[in-house]
Scaffold this motif. Structure first.
Motif, mmCIF file in Angstrom:
data_model
loop_
_atom_site.group_PDB
_atom_site.id
_atom_site.type_symbol
_atom_site.label_atom_id
_atom_site.label_comp_id
_atom_site.label_asym_id
_atom_site.label_seq_id
_atom_site.Cartn_x
_atom_site.Cartn_y
_atom_site.Cartn_z
ATOM 1 N N HIS A 86 -17.223 2.489 -73.118
ATOM 2 C CA HIS A 86 -17.320 1.041 -72.875
ATOM 3 C C HIS A 86 -16.741 0.256 -74.051
ATOM 4 C CE1 HIS A 86 -19.076 -2.828 -71.716
ATOM 5 N NE2 HIS A 86 -19.536 -2.919 -72.958
ATOM 6 N N GLU A 87 -17.108 0.628 -75.252
ATOM 7 C CA GLU A 87 -16.643 -0.096 -76.435
ATOM 8 C C GLU A 87 -15.142 0.049 -76.633
ATOM 9 O OE1 GLU A 87 -19.110 1.486 -79.497
ATOM 10 O OE2 GLU A 87 -20.840 0.212 -78.978
ATOM 11 N N ALA A 88 -14.579 1.172 -76.180
ATOM 12 C CA ALA A 88 -13.129 1.401 -76.289
ATOM 13 C C ALA A 88 -12.377 0.833 -75.088
ATOM 14 C CB ALA A 88 -12.852 2.898 -76.428
ATOM 15 N N GLU A 89 -13.094 0.212 -74.150
ATOM 16 C CA GLU A 89 -12.521 -0.354 -72.930
ATOM 17 C C GLU A 89 -11.854 0.714 -72.062
ATOM 18 O OE1 GLU A 89 -10.089 -3.709 -73.923
ATOM 19 O OE2 GLU A 89 -11.806 -4.924 -74.525
ATOM 20 N N VAL A 90 -12.412 1.917 -72.124
ATOM 21 C CA VAL A 90 -12.036 2.976 -71.192
ATOM 22 C C VAL A 90 -12.861 2.754 -69.926
ATOM 23 C CG1 VAL A 90 -12.115 5.458 -70.741
ATOM 24 C CG2 VAL A 90 -11.458 4.623 -73.003
ATOM 25 N N PRO A 91 -12.261 2.706 -68.746
ATOM 26 C CA PRO A 91 -13.025 2.419 -67.524
ATOM 27 C C PRO A 91 -14.168 3.409 -67.306
ATOM 28 C CG PRO A 91 -10.667 2.277 -67.100
ATOM 29 C CD PRO A 91 -10.820 2.843 -68.481
ATOM 30 N N VAL A 92 -15.323 2.876 -66.942
ATOM 31 C CA VAL A 92 -16.521 3.687 -66.741
ATOM 32 C C VAL A 92 -17.163 3.313 -65.410
ATOM 33 C CG1 VAL A 92 -18.785 4.346 -67.631
ATOM 34 C CG2 VAL A 92 -16.954 3.759 -69.230
ATOM 35 N N LEU A 93 -17.578 4.336 -64.651
ATOM 36 C CA LEU A 93 -18.324 4.133 -63.416
ATOM 37 C C LEU A 93 -19.555 5.010 -63.443
ATOM 38 C CD1 LEU A 93 -18.676 3.104 -60.466
ATOM 39 C CD2 LEU A 93 -17.317 5.096 -59.759
ATOM 40 N N ALA A 242 -10.392 3.492 -57.071
ATOM 41 C CA ALA A 242 -9.233 4.304 -57.457
ATOM 42 C C ALA A 242 -8.044 3.453 -57.849
ATOM 43 C CB ALA A 242 -8.863 5.240 -56.307
ATOM 44 N N LYS A 243 -7.894 2.314 -57.182
ATOM 45 C CA LYS A 243 -6.700 1.495 -57.412
ATOM 46 C C LYS A 243 -6.904 0.404 -58.462
ATOM 47 C CE LYS A 243 -5.017 2.237 -52.707
ATOM 48 N NZ LYS A 243 -4.742 1.605 -51.382
ATOM 49 N N LEU A 244 -8.143 -0.079 -58.613
ATOM 50 C CA LEU A 244 -8.378 -1.229 -59.489
ATOM 51 C C LEU A 244 -9.078 -0.846 -60.800
ATOM 52 C CD1 LEU A 244 -9.512 -3.829 -56.800
ATOM 53 C CD2 LEU A 244 -7.239 -3.543 -57.805
ATOM 54 N N LEU A 245 -10.122 -0.015 -60.713
ATOM 55 C CA LEU A 245 -10.816 0.375 -61.943
ATOM 56 C C LEU A 245 -10.063 1.485 -62.669
ATOM 57 C CD1 LEU A 245 -13.291 -0.099 -63.719
ATOM 58 C CD2 LEU A 245 -14.494 1.667 -62.394
ATOM 59 N N PHE A 246 -9.474 2.396 -61.908
ATOM 60 C CA PHE A 246 -8.718 3.515 -62.488
ATOM 61 C C PHE A 246 -7.273 3.484 -61.997
ATOM 62 C CE2 PHE A 246 -13.146 5.091 -61.758
ATOM 63 C CZ PHE A 246 -13.546 5.188 -63.080
ATOM 64 N N PRO A 247 -6.532 2.425 -62.269
ATOM 65 C CA PRO A 247 -5.162 2.311 -61.722
ATOM 66 C C PRO A 247 -4.223 3.346 -62.326
ATOM 67 C CG PRO A 247 -5.558 0.572 -63.315
ATOM 68 C CD PRO A 247 -6.876 1.274 -63.133
#
Length: 264
Positions: A86-93, A242-247
């Motif tokens: 989260h702090e590195a702005e790597v997408p998380v779900l 798949a397309k928006l959070l992990f483009p």
């Protein structure tokens, strides 16, 4: 680089979400924590993190402590990794347990459902708030739907950095979906499960659910009415994720483009 999937239970794999991510070209690295795989110590080579459901509790109450069951060795390392991503702005779900772990990792709170609502099992009504109705990941989903639930705990306070109120909620669980920052999302219900996964997990937990007062026959009888639409909307949410959070287009090098020969 792959998306990291943290799996806590053999039966609770990525389901339709994994299928759709793979179909769209994503590479998936699954860590089977239930089987002894370790949580990565850093984010090197990881483009996104997905934390799945499981039978454990992110919040250990007095009953958990009294049972003498040891806290899973992966629990704290996973919360540390979710916070780092989260702090590195790597997408998380986070999904179900994963959503609760994400909430705790980011400063939210988790606790048991109120007794009259515990556990929340089966196809239960979830409604979107104004913020949920305008969030890109929930575009194409109706204001009210009936996804599948199987949980006895809940996020009681969403982590900071998101919308003033959660994106979605239900009568039993006010925080069914939340966002923190721009790229960290938690979803409590199981939009990713196939019908077989739902039946398998219900059967695997039959004794505990029956003792808790759940009418498993009634839950299974509701499948014909609710599963087809639930699956359709679940696939739509998987596509959005798949397309928006992990483009994938932002993670792959351009093809057939020579930067050296480009002239503006």
């Amino acid at each position: 680089m792959p998306l990291l999937i943290l799996q806590h239970d053999e039966a609770e794999h990525a389901g339709r979400l994994g299928d759709i991510l793979s179909d769209l070209g994503h590479r998936l690295e699954v860590r089977e924590l239930f089987g002894g795989d370790a949580v990565p110590g850093d984010l090197d080579g990881i483009d996104g993190v997905i934390s799945l459901g499981g039978a454990y509790n992110a919040f250990r109450d007095a009953e958990d402590a009294a049972s003498g069951e040891q806290e899973p060795s992966w629990l704290q390392p996973e919360k540390d990794l979710l916070r780092a991503a989260h702090e590195a702005e790597v997408p998380v779900l986070g999904i179900c347990l994963g959503a609760q772990l994400l909430a705790v990792a980011l400063g939210g709170e988790v606790g048991p459902l109120e007794a009259e609502h515990a556990p929340e099992v089966g196809f239960q009504k979830v409604t979107s708030t104004f913020f949920g109705s305008t969030d890109p990941l929930l575009v194409g989903l109706p204001w009210a739907s009936h996804p599948f639930h199987l949980h006895g705990q809940q996020v009681t306070k969403a982590p900071p950095g998101g919308t003033p109120i959660p994106l979605q909620g239900s009568r039993a669980c006010k925080v069914q979906a939340f966002r923190s920052g721009l790229t960290s999302y938690g979803i409590q219900y199981h939009f990713e499960w196939t019908r077989k996964m739902m039946v398998d997990v219900l059967d695997a937990n039959q004794a505990e659910l029956t003792e808790a007062g759940v009418d498993l026959a009634a839950v299974k009888a509701s499948f014909d009415d609710h599963y087809p639409l639930s699956r359709h909307l679940g696939d739509r949410l998987c596509q959005n994720l798949a397309k928006l959070l992990f483009p994938i287009d932002k993670r792959l090098p351009p093809v057939g483009v020579s930067v050296e020969n480009f002239r503006a």
